[in-house]
Design a protein around this motif. Structure first.
Motif, PDB file in Angstrom:
ATOM      1  N   VAL A   1       0.877  -1.163   0.000  1.00 17.25           N
ATOM      2  CA  VAL A   1       0.000   0.000   0.000  1.00 17.25           C
ATOM      3  C   VAL A   1       0.914   1.212   0.000  1.00 17.25           C
ATOM      4  O   VAL A   1       1.705   1.400   0.921  1.00 17.25           O
ATOM      5  N   ALA A   2       0.841   1.992  -1.083  1.00 15.84           N
ATOM      6  CA  ALA A   2       1.729   3.158  -1.191  1.00 15.84           C
ATOM      7  C   ALA A   2       0.975   4.384  -0.712  1.00 15.84           C
ATOM      8  O   ALA A   2      -0.112   4.682  -1.204  1.00 15.84           O
ATOM      9  N   GLU A   3       1.572   5.071   0.247  1.00 13.87           N
ATOM     10  CA  GLU A   3       0.904   6.240   0.808  1.00 13.87           C
ATOM     11  C   GLU A   3       1.294   7.489   0.022  1.00 13.87           C
ATOM     12  O   GLU A   3       2.472   7.816  -0.089  1.00 13.87           O
ATOM     13  N   ALA A   4       0.284   8.161  -0.547  1.00 11.87           N
ATOM     14  CA  ALA A   4       0.531   9.395  -1.299  1.00 11.87           C
ATOM     15  C   ALA A   4       0.460  10.569  -0.334  1.00 11.87           C
ATOM     16  O   ALA A   4      -0.285  10.545   0.626  1.00 11.87           O
ATOM     17  N   LYS A   5       1.280  11.576  -0.591  1.00 17.40           N
ATOM     18  CA  LYS A   5       1.229  12.770   0.262  1.00 17.40           C
ATOM     19  C   LYS A   5       0.294  13.782  -0.375  1.00 17.40           C
ATOM     20  O   LYS A   5       0.223  13.894  -1.588  1.00 17.40           O
ATOM     21  N   PRO A   6      -0.500  14.509   0.446  1.00 12.73           N
ATOM     22  CA  PRO A   6      -1.353  15.540  -0.138  1.00 12.73           C
ATOM     23  C   PRO A   6      -0.496  16.672  -0.746  1.00 12.73           C
ATOM     24  O   PRO A   6       0.628  16.863  -0.257  1.00 12.73           O
ATOM     25  N   PRO A   7      -0.940  17.394  -1.730  1.00 14.75           N
ATOM     26  CA  PRO A   7      -2.251  17.342  -2.359  1.00 14.75           C
ATOM     27  C   PRO A   7      -2.412  16.083  -3.227  1.00 14.75           C
ATOM     28  O   PRO A   7      -1.565  15.811  -4.067  1.00 14.75           O
ATOM     29  N   THR A   8      -3.499  15.344  -3.007  1.00 13.88           N
ATOM     30  CA  THR A   8      -3.729  14.119  -3.768  1.00 13.88           C
ATOM     31  C   THR A   8      -4.389  14.464  -5.106  1.00 13.88           C
ATOM     32  O   THR A   8      -5.534  14.159  -5.346  1.00 13.88           O
ATOM     33  N   VAL A   9      -3.623  15.147  -5.929  1.00 11.06           N
ATOM     34  CA  VAL A   9      -4.074  15.551  -7.258  1.00 11.06           C
ATOM     35  C   VAL A   9      -3.089  14.957  -8.262  1.00 11.06           C
ATOM     36  O   VAL A   9      -1.929  14.721  -7.924  1.00 11.06           O
ATOM     37  N   THR A  10      -3.577  14.707  -9.476  1.00 11.76           N
ATOM     38  CA  THR A  10      -2.802  13.896 -10.407  1.00 11.76           C
ATOM     39  C   THR A  10      -1.386  14.419 -10.672  1.00 11.76           C
ATOM     40  O   THR A  10      -0.423  13.681 -10.515  1.00 11.76           O
ATOM     41  N   MET A  11      -1.254  15.704 -11.048  1.00 15.32           N
ATOM     42  CA  MET A  11       0.076  16.136 -11.484  1.00 15.32           C
ATOM     43  C   MET A  11       1.155  16.039 -10.407  1.00 15.32           C
ATOM     44  O   MET A  11       2.212  15.458 -10.650  1.00 15.32           O
TER      45      MET A  11
ATOM     46  N   CYS B   1      -0.177   0.652 -10.321  1.00 12.89           N
ATOM     47  CA  CYS B   1      -0.229   1.626  -9.225  1.00 12.89           C
ATOM     48  C   CYS B   1      -1.359   2.616  -9.453  1.00 12.89           C
ATOM     49  O   CYS B   1      -1.970   2.671 -10.512  1.00 12.89           O
ATOM     50  N   GLY B   2      -1.657   3.390  -8.415  1.00 11.39           N
ATOM     51  CA  GLY B   2      -2.624   4.482  -8.517  1.00 11.39           C
ATOM     52  C   GLY B   2      -1.900   5.761  -8.155  1.00 11.39           C
ATOM     53  O   GLY B   2      -0.901   5.722  -7.449  1.00 11.39           O
TER      54      GLY B   2
ATOM     55  N   GLU C   1      -8.169   8.817   0.358  1.00 14.70           N
ATOM     56  CA  GLU C   1      -7.540   9.534  -0.740  1.00 14.70           C
ATOM     57  C   GLU C   1      -6.043   9.269  -0.814  1.00 14.70           C
ATOM     58  O   GLU C   1      -5.420   9.431  -1.857  1.00 14.70           O
ATOM     59  N   VAL C   2      -5.467   8.862   0.332  1.00 14.38           N
ATOM     60  CA  VAL C   2      -4.015   8.782   0.427  1.00 14.38           C
ATOM     61  C   VAL C   2      -3.492   7.379   0.109  1.00 14.38           C
ATOM     62  O   VAL C   2      -2.414   7.220  -0.451  1.00 14.38           O
ATOM     63  N   ARG C   3      -4.290   6.347   0.438  1.00 17.67           N
ATOM     64  CA  ARG C   3      -3.794   4.980   0.296  1.00 17.67           C
ATOM     65  C   ARG C   3      -4.046   4.450  -1.114  1.00 17.67           C
ATOM     66  O   ARG C   3      -5.178   4.366  -1.569  1.00 17.67           O
ATOM     67  N   THR C   4      -2.980   4.108  -1.804  1.00 13.65           N
ATOM     68  CA  THR C   4      -3.093   3.561  -3.156  1.00 13.65           C
ATOM     69  C   THR C   4      -2.370   2.225  -3.211  1.00 13.65           C
ATOM     70  O   THR C   4      -1.425   1.999  -2.462  1.00 13.65           O
ATOM     71  N   PRO C   5      -2.813   1.307  -4.077  1.00  9.68           N
ATOM     72  CA  PRO C   5      -2.118   0.029  -4.194  1.00  9.68           C
ATOM     73  C   PRO C   5      -0.862   0.171  -5.064  1.00  9.68           C
ATOM     74  O   PRO C   5      -0.799   1.031  -5.939  1.00  9.68           O
TER      75      PRO C   5
ATOM     76  N   GLN D   1       2.915  -1.310   4.229  1.00 10.09           N
ATOM     77  CA  GLN D   1       2.707   0.089   3.846  1.00 10.09           C
ATOM     78  C   GLN D   1       4.037   0.746   3.524  1.00 10.09           C
ATOM     79  O   GLN D   1       4.975   0.677   4.305  1.00 10.09           O
ATOM     80  N   VAL D   2       4.112   1.347   2.339  1.00  7.66           N
ATOM     81  CA  VAL D   2       5.323   2.058   1.935  1.00  7.66           C
ATOM     82  C   VAL D   2       4.928   3.452   1.481  1.00  7.66           C
ATOM     83  O   VAL D   2       3.761   3.805   1.503  1.00  7.66           O
TER      84      VAL D   2
END
Ligand SMILES: [Zn+2]
Length: 771
Positions: free
Chosen positions: A106-116, A266-267, A284-288, A308-309
């Motif tokens: 599970v890859a944790e994205a940092k906000p802002p969780t927007v595509t670019m 990935c997401g 919003e933060v957790r992506t596979p 979790q990474v």
């Protein structure tokens, strides 16, 4: 010293800008950046450590995978893959994760969780800071060191299909590409078919090293109907089929080349419960992140709780897998399972390369890097690694060597984790001191503006700057001394890395002088105000003083509404407090008017409405007297003959007023459902802006413009009347020319818009705008 209104306002605005700038500099701290210029790519890789000598393994290790396919599914949430939805709709992926040669995280994205920003994080491994936001304003191309740039420099041929953001970020990097726009949110089929249609051909060809696919359909479904929509299942099933197609093709290729390939699923970010994204909620933060390759071990295991990474770890892992240098600003650490089946010497080499890159980044960004536990751990691991290599080269094949190797690897992994945590903390750290200074400056300027409002209203807009009286000079020096002491203490404390401390002493001193001077000006203005008001109190019992109930309600309501804007759901449902406030206010007004009329206080009524609460300072109290005395005087002239119909009409008009306002508010609410909860509900705005009701909208617009003209033209000169009319006609013409409204001579083509598909793009673009 006296200041004119213009000079006073200008200086206030200048001070505000300065305060906001200091605050923002603290709020968006500088990101961690490598000091070496990004243009230079050919930096020699760190050689393998060897105790007592220098190793001859100085080149980068060879790539682990020959072909790489990255499938990025926009807004792919972790439970879409690992949860019950994944088991139901993605059977092949579930099989791969459970029994196939794969590693899932599970890859944790940092906000802002927007595509670019997420694409940037995936490819650079870094987190953006304030400087980048400014720097990237005019250049969409990614300037920072990243995996795509490194791959291109290494001569890899890359192909991209999907969201055109990639093409903008990496221009001229792909040998072949087809970008799809994410503008038409209502389209979730074509946008993905445009990617998949190339797949068959590309998978048959062998003339590429890296294939990147970015599917937008899932994100669009989320925006239209949320994560529980039945459409999600269809989309996941479609994606599962695509993954199966790619995996089978890669396996066929492997049989020809006999070297392993890599498939990455990935997401970029997840999806909230309402289907949107951008914030920091867990959904919003957790992506596979699933890595599939025949180089990995097949191990049956529990896939419901993957490790979790961080999302930023992918850049370092991809770079190592492709035999490329790790991007310079990457703060990620290698996903160790990817290399765990390689020989021990290679494993340690990969970990060492990652460690060198991270510790170099730490050295360049954190002054006290030597005390960092991660750095210390890395230095120790590097020394042990040197010993291990020495023993290894001496052909020592005992079990002790293997044990030592495992120990070194473990130590490296710990060091990498600590280093990357320290670096991301460094990025995420708010600079509290700078923020506090900025806030104080802004608040002081604001208070000064508020305090001076009565004077400005009184047309005697000159501000006394009281720097000469001895009391204030004393206060000024005292405050300045205290602030300087605080500055010295904060900036000399051990772990401070504030922006404000890095300023030259003279500049910091200037800000201190400004803060103290402003404080003294405010204090003196307040003191004068208090003195003036006590004088007034003594001179006469003032008829206009005191708070009316409505005034109190207005003041408290306004304060409450402003406070509610600071809620965590910033600008989502805050309009509800406003609706509540307006309704309550109307009821209170109605009650007050009724009381005044029916309990026989007729003459007082206008007085009630002209009592201005919140009189600040003596000057405005004077003014208020005029305000409330003037209507009274007028009433003496006209109203003393209140008998008859005129008075009756006026009475009922005043009584009906609040109810009229209430009715208008109801209409206003129905006009447009703002907020997150009610945004999807049909309302008058949607009805009016739909293409089939253009005629109604045009009539309404013309009527409204006419009413505006009627109301505004009173008391205007003929020239301004003509100008006003022309301006309003211009408004209508502009709206008609961009297709929102119809000219009277234009036919209302309601039948056509439904029949022919040619008019559907404007409809779609409108939907996209609402979405
Ligand atoms: Zn996205």
């Amino acid at each position: 010293m006296r200041l004119g209104p213009g000079a006073f306002a200008a200086s206030c605005v200048a001070i505000e800008v300065l305060g906001v700038a200091i605050f923002l500099r603290g709020f968006f701290p500088a990101s961690v950046r490598s000091a070496s210029p990004t243009g230079r790519l050919a930096e020699p890789a760190a050689p393998e450590p060897l105790a007592g000598a220098s190793s001859n393994w100085t080149k980068l290790p060879l790539p682990l995978f020959s072909k790489t396919v990255i499938v990025l599914i926009d807004a792919l949430r972790d439970d879409f893959v690992f949860g019950s939805k994944g088991a139901r709709y993605m059977p092949f992926t579930t099989y791969l994760m459970g029994k196939g040669p794969s590693h899932s995280f599970v890859a944790e994205a940092k906000p802002p969780t927007v595509t670019m920003p997420r694409i940037k994080a995936l490819m650079t491994g870094s987190l953006p800071g304030f400087v980048d936001i400014i720097r990237n304003l005019n250049s969409p191309a990614l300037q920072e060191d990243n995996v795509i740039r490194q791959a291109k420099a290494a001569g890899k041929r890359m192909i991209f299909y999907g969201d055109e953001t990639w093409v903008k970020l990496f221009p001229k990097h792909f040998v072949e590409y087809d970008g799809t726009t994410s503008f038409f949110v209502s389209d979730y089929t074509e946008v993905d078919s445009n990617v998949t249609r190339h797949l068959e051909k590309v998978l048959k060809r062998g003339d590429w090293d890296m294939l990147i696919l970015h599917y937008l359909g899932l994100d669009h479904i989320g925006h239209i109907s949320g994560p529980d929509s039945p459409l999600i299942g269809y989309k996941l099933r479609e994606m599962d089929g695509i993954l199966m197609k790619i995996y089978t093709a890669l396996l066929t290729k492997e049989r020809e080349t006999l070297s392993p390939n890599l498939l990455v699923l990935c997401g970029d970010h997840g999806m909230s419960e309402t289907g949107s994204h951008g914030a920091a909620s867990a959904e919003e933060v957790r992506t596979p992140l699933v890595l599939v390759s025949s180089a990995f071990e097949r191990k049956p295991g529990d896939i419901r709780h993957p490790t979790q990474v961080q999302q930023t770890d992918l850049a370092a892992t991809l770079a190592i897998g492709l035999g490329l240098p790790i991007p310079k600003n990457s703060i990620g650490s290698l996903l160790f399972p990817v290399v765990e089946r390689r020989p021990m010497r290679e494993q340690l080499r990969f970990l060492h390369l990652n460690g060198v890159q991270l510790s170099r980044l730490l050295q360049e960004n954190v002054p006290s890097y030597e005390k960092d536990p991660g750095f210390e751990q890395f230095v120790m691991a590097e020394r042990l690694h040197g010993n291990w290599v020495k023993l290894h080269l001496e052909e020592d094949r005992s079990g002790a060597l293997l044990n030592l190797g495992t120990k070194v690897a473990r130590q490296y992994l710990g060091a990498l984790k600590t280093l990357s945590l320290a670096l991301s903390m460094h990025v995420a750290q708010y600079d509290i001191y700078s923020m506090a200074v900025g806030t104080i400056v802004v608040l002081e300027a604001l208070t000064l503006l508020l305090l001076s409002t009565p004077q400005v209203l009184h047309r005697r807009a000159e501000l006394e700057v009281p720097l000469s009286p001895p009391v204030f000079s004393l206060l000024f020096y005292l405050v300045f001394l205290v602030l300087s002491a605080i500055h010295v203490v904060v900036c000399t404390s051990a772990e401070s890395s504030c922006y404000f401390c890095s300023l030259p002493w003279l500049a910091a001193g200037g800000v201190m002088v400004l803060v103290s001077a402003l404080l003294c000006v405010i204090a003196s203005a307040l003191a004068r105000m208090v003195m003036d008001s006590t004088l007034l109190w003594k001179s006469a019992a003032h008829p206009c003083s005191g708070w009316s109930e409505v005034g109190l309600l207005l003041l408290l309501g306004t304060v409450g509404h402003v406070l509610s804007l600071g809620a965590s759901s910033f600008v989502e449902e805050e309009h509800q407090t406003w609706y509540f406030l307006v309704s309550t206010l109307c009821l209170a007004l109605s009650q007050e008017t009724c009381r005044s009329y029916f309990l026989g206080h007729n003459n007082e009524l206008p007085h009630c409405f002209h009592t201005e609460p919140g009189t600040v300072g003596a000057t405005s109290v004077h003014q208020d007297c005029f305000a409330c005395e003037a209507p009274k005087a007028g009433q003496m002239d006209k109203a003393p003959c209140p008998s008859g119909t005129h008075r009756g009409h006026a009475r009922w008009a005043v009584l009906a007023g609040p109810w009229l306002v209430l009715a208008c508010c109801r209409l206003l609410r129905f006009l447009n459902h703002t907020g997150v909860q009610g945004a999807h509900r049909p309302d008058l705005g949607h009805w009016l802006t739909s293409t089939s009701h253009k005629m109604e909208l045009s009539c309404l617009a013309a009527l409204s413009l006419l009413v505006i003209f009627m109301l505004a033209q009173r008391g205007c000169s003929p020239v301004s009347k003509v100008a006003l009319a022309l301006g309003l006609v211009g408004v209508f013409c502009y709206r008609a020319s961009i297709g929102n409204l119809l000219f009277p001579w234009q036919p209302a083509n309601r039948g056509i818009s439904k029949a022919t598909p040619t008019t559907s793009p404007p409809l779609m673009s409108q939907q996209a705008l609402w979405a």
